[in-house]
Design a protein around this motif. Sequence first.
Motif, PDB file in Angstrom:
ATOM      1  N   GLY A   1       1.422   8.732   5.040  1.00 42.32           N
ATOM      2  CA  GLY A   1       1.610   9.847   4.367  1.00 42.32           C
ATOM      3  C   GLY A   1       2.738   9.947   3.213  1.00 42.32           C
ATOM      4  N   GLN A   2       3.386  10.918   3.021  1.00 44.18           N
ATOM      5  CA  GLN A   2       4.469  11.228   1.980  1.00 44.18           C
ATOM      6  C   GLN A   2       5.651  11.341   2.817  1.00 44.18           C
ATOM      7  OE1 GLN A   2       3.909  13.269  -1.881  1.00 44.18           O
ATOM      8  NE2 GLN A   2       5.667  14.556  -1.014  1.00 44.18           N
ATOM      9  N   ARG A   3       6.631  10.659   2.394  1.00 40.25           N
ATOM     10  CA  ARG A   3       8.035  10.705   2.958  1.00 40.25           C
ATOM     11  C   ARG A   3       9.271  10.476   2.005  1.00 40.25           C
ATOM     12  NH1 ARG A   3       6.216   5.663   4.401  1.00 40.25           N
ATOM     13  NH2 ARG A   3       7.478   3.983   4.150  1.00 40.25           N
ATOM     14  N   THR A   4      10.349  10.717   2.186  1.00 30.17           N
ATOM     15  CA  THR A   4      11.440  10.621   1.296  1.00 30.17           C
ATOM     16  C   THR A   4      12.370   9.561   2.027  1.00 30.17           C
ATOM     17  OG1 THR A   4      11.343  12.902   0.343  1.00 30.17           O
ATOM     18  CG2 THR A   4      13.480  11.641   0.195  1.00 30.17           C
TER      19      THR A   4
ATOM     20  N   GLY B   1       0.735  -1.159  -0.061  1.00 32.45           N
ATOM     21  CA  GLY B   1       0.051   0.058  -0.140  1.00 32.45           C
ATOM     22  C   GLY B   1       0.787   1.249   0.016  1.00 32.45           C
ATOM     23  N   THR B   2       2.136   1.099  -0.455  1.00 34.96           N
ATOM     24  CA  THR B   2       3.270   2.426  -0.512  1.00 34.96           C
ATOM     25  C   THR B   2       3.633   2.325  -1.770  1.00 34.96           C
ATOM     26  OG1 THR B   2       3.608   1.843   1.761  1.00 34.96           O
ATOM     27  CG2 THR B   2       5.124   3.171   0.691  1.00 34.96           C
ATOM     28  N   TRP B   3       3.390   3.495  -2.505  1.00 37.68           N
ATOM     29  CA  TRP B   3       3.854   3.568  -3.946  1.00 37.68           C
ATOM     30  C   TRP B   3       4.945   4.578  -3.915  1.00 37.68           C
ATOM     31  CZ3 TRP B   3      -0.896   4.496  -2.131  1.00 37.68           C
ATOM     32  CH2 TRP B   3      -1.354   5.861  -2.180  1.00 37.68           C
TER      33      TRP B   3
ATOM     34  N   VAL C   1       7.996   8.336  -1.516  1.00 34.22           N
ATOM     35  CA  VAL C   1       6.769   7.465  -1.336  1.00 34.22           C
ATOM     36  C   VAL C   1       5.558   7.818  -0.937  1.00 34.22           C
ATOM     37  CG1 VAL C   1       8.623   5.278  -1.518  1.00 34.22           C
ATOM     38  CG2 VAL C   1       7.538   6.427   0.687  1.00 34.22           C
ATOM     39  N   ASN C   2       4.521   7.273  -1.232  1.00 35.93           N
ATOM     40  CA  ASN C   2       2.958   7.618  -0.372  1.00 35.93           C
ATOM     41  C   ASN C   2       2.616   6.475   0.325  1.00 35.93           C
ATOM     42  OD1 ASN C   2       2.919  10.496  -0.912  1.00 35.93           O
ATOM     43  ND2 ASN C   2       1.753  10.005  -2.862  1.00 35.93           N
ATOM     44  N   GLY C   3       2.250   6.405   1.370  1.00 31.58           N
ATOM     45  CA  GLY C   3       1.650   5.210   1.888  1.00 31.58           C
ATOM     46  C   GLY C   3       0.605   5.631   3.343  1.00 31.58           C
ATOM     47  N   ALA C   4       0.449   4.723   3.909  1.00 34.58           N
ATOM     48  CA  ALA C   4      -0.678   4.805   5.245  1.00 34.58           C
ATOM     49  C   ALA C   4      -0.099   6.014   6.034  1.00 34.58           C
ATOM     50  CB  ALA C   4      -0.534   3.724   6.125  1.00 34.58           C
TER      51      ALA C   4
END
Length: 540
Positions: A258-261, A233-235, A253-256
Amino acid sequence: MADERGTVVIGAGPAGLTAAYELLRRGAPVRVFEADEVVGGISRTVERDGWRFDIGGHRFFTKVPRVEEFWHEVLPDEDFLLRPRMSRIYYRGALYDYPLNATNALRNLGLREAALCMGSYARARLRPPKDQSHFEGWVSARFGWRLYSIFFKTYTEKVWGMPADQLQADWAAQRIKNLSLAKAVRNAVLPKRNRKDVTSLIEEFQYPKLGPGMMWERCAEEVRRRGGRVDTGTWVTAVHRDPEHRRAVAVTVNGAGGQRTEPAEHVVSSMPISELVAALRPAAPPEVLAAAADLRYRDFLTVALVVPEEFSFPDNWIYVHDPAVKVGRIQNFGSWSPHLVKDGRTCLGLEYFVFEDDETWRTPDADLIAAATAELERLGLVRPGVVEAGYVVRMPKAYPVYDERYQHNVDVIREWLAREVPNVHPVGRNGMHRYNNQDHSMLTAMLTAENIACGTRHDVWSVNVEQDYHEESAGGDGRGAGDSRHGTGRDAPIMPAPPLGVAGTAGATAASGPDGSAGSDGDGRARKAPVEQPAQIRLG
């Protein structure tokens, strides 16, 4: 050895998870990001209400020793079934054994039609078609027009979504080269067990008892147990690069959460190579972006219908050569493994070869189930009213399209990536836009892991399915020789590309059959997509 930032792997299909497993085996840290909620990519097993569905059918057969060893390292022997290979062709209300059985073929065709087929074959040998540059001419020259029209034409056109005289012959020459009419007749009259010299004639294969997804679910567990991360669930939305030092340095990445690097010393990518290019920041130059945008994909859906066990059949699948119905192939999940179905029932998977957003793709699940039920009844494989339940599974961007421009496009992308971001490593089917089967997708990942962790310089693009899979067994290291530009993958036909700048799709599918259409193993995608529709419809 990679530094503390480790390797980011995009996609948790066979190639992505194999890369992660092999990196951890060598002590290299790894993080895997998968857009979907399940692992396995196209080699997943979908579960609905206790029924398990294989997406396209996955035979575990390989002549690459290290892949064989990997399978049995991840899953114990008791989790594998040895399954007989059985497929038949549905044509004009009759089922033809495949490979050819002389008695069965004569009984179904009748003496008159059989004689006409042999006469047609003889004419083709004496006066072959002048134009053999396309699939129709090439196959007709070798089998005769009548046999071509019965056993090749209709199914091939369903699979590829275009007339067979527009498919280029290069693919047919590669894919069918080991199967001639003379060899087919010889095998029919003098059958021999365990025929592995011709891919189409393999008679038995291994199969995880809970479906191919069992392999990759267990592999993901092992990756986590060994200290790696697998986030579903992380793209991945961006791959950041440092143009001055010519390296990728991080991914967004975007996932549960939120967005992070996430920092990265290396990036192993099994996401479609077109999406990889689009995700690069700063952006790739216009000519590379244009090449990526011009790559196309074929999509796939299965309608799974629950029926009483009396309507089971022994085949793994039946190829439907009837132009009056849209279904191309019908799987019997109970024949793959009794653990996929329930007592007293089986599940038949009707496979449709589609383009994302075409009419079939957009059809509501209830209508698809009703239409598939009607086709199953029309073919006489079930009685009216016996279908008890239905499920729809959609698989977007399932297979790369090999149109007349794809090789140029891939070459442009490859050369630029190798020069500007050499620590970005495409692997697997969609990652390389190559029609690899599962075992060769895995091999590209194994060699890439060695390059990263051990400093080797394997040419991953030289993995050659024709040498390793169809003909001779590979050497002990599982590497095949071959042209690094053209040598990988079970080639799909080269087809006319649409005019540049015009959207369109035509391409490949999840079929592996007597027409030589390609197999159905693949890897996960890296962006969120509506892979599976959860609707379930009760009938009657």
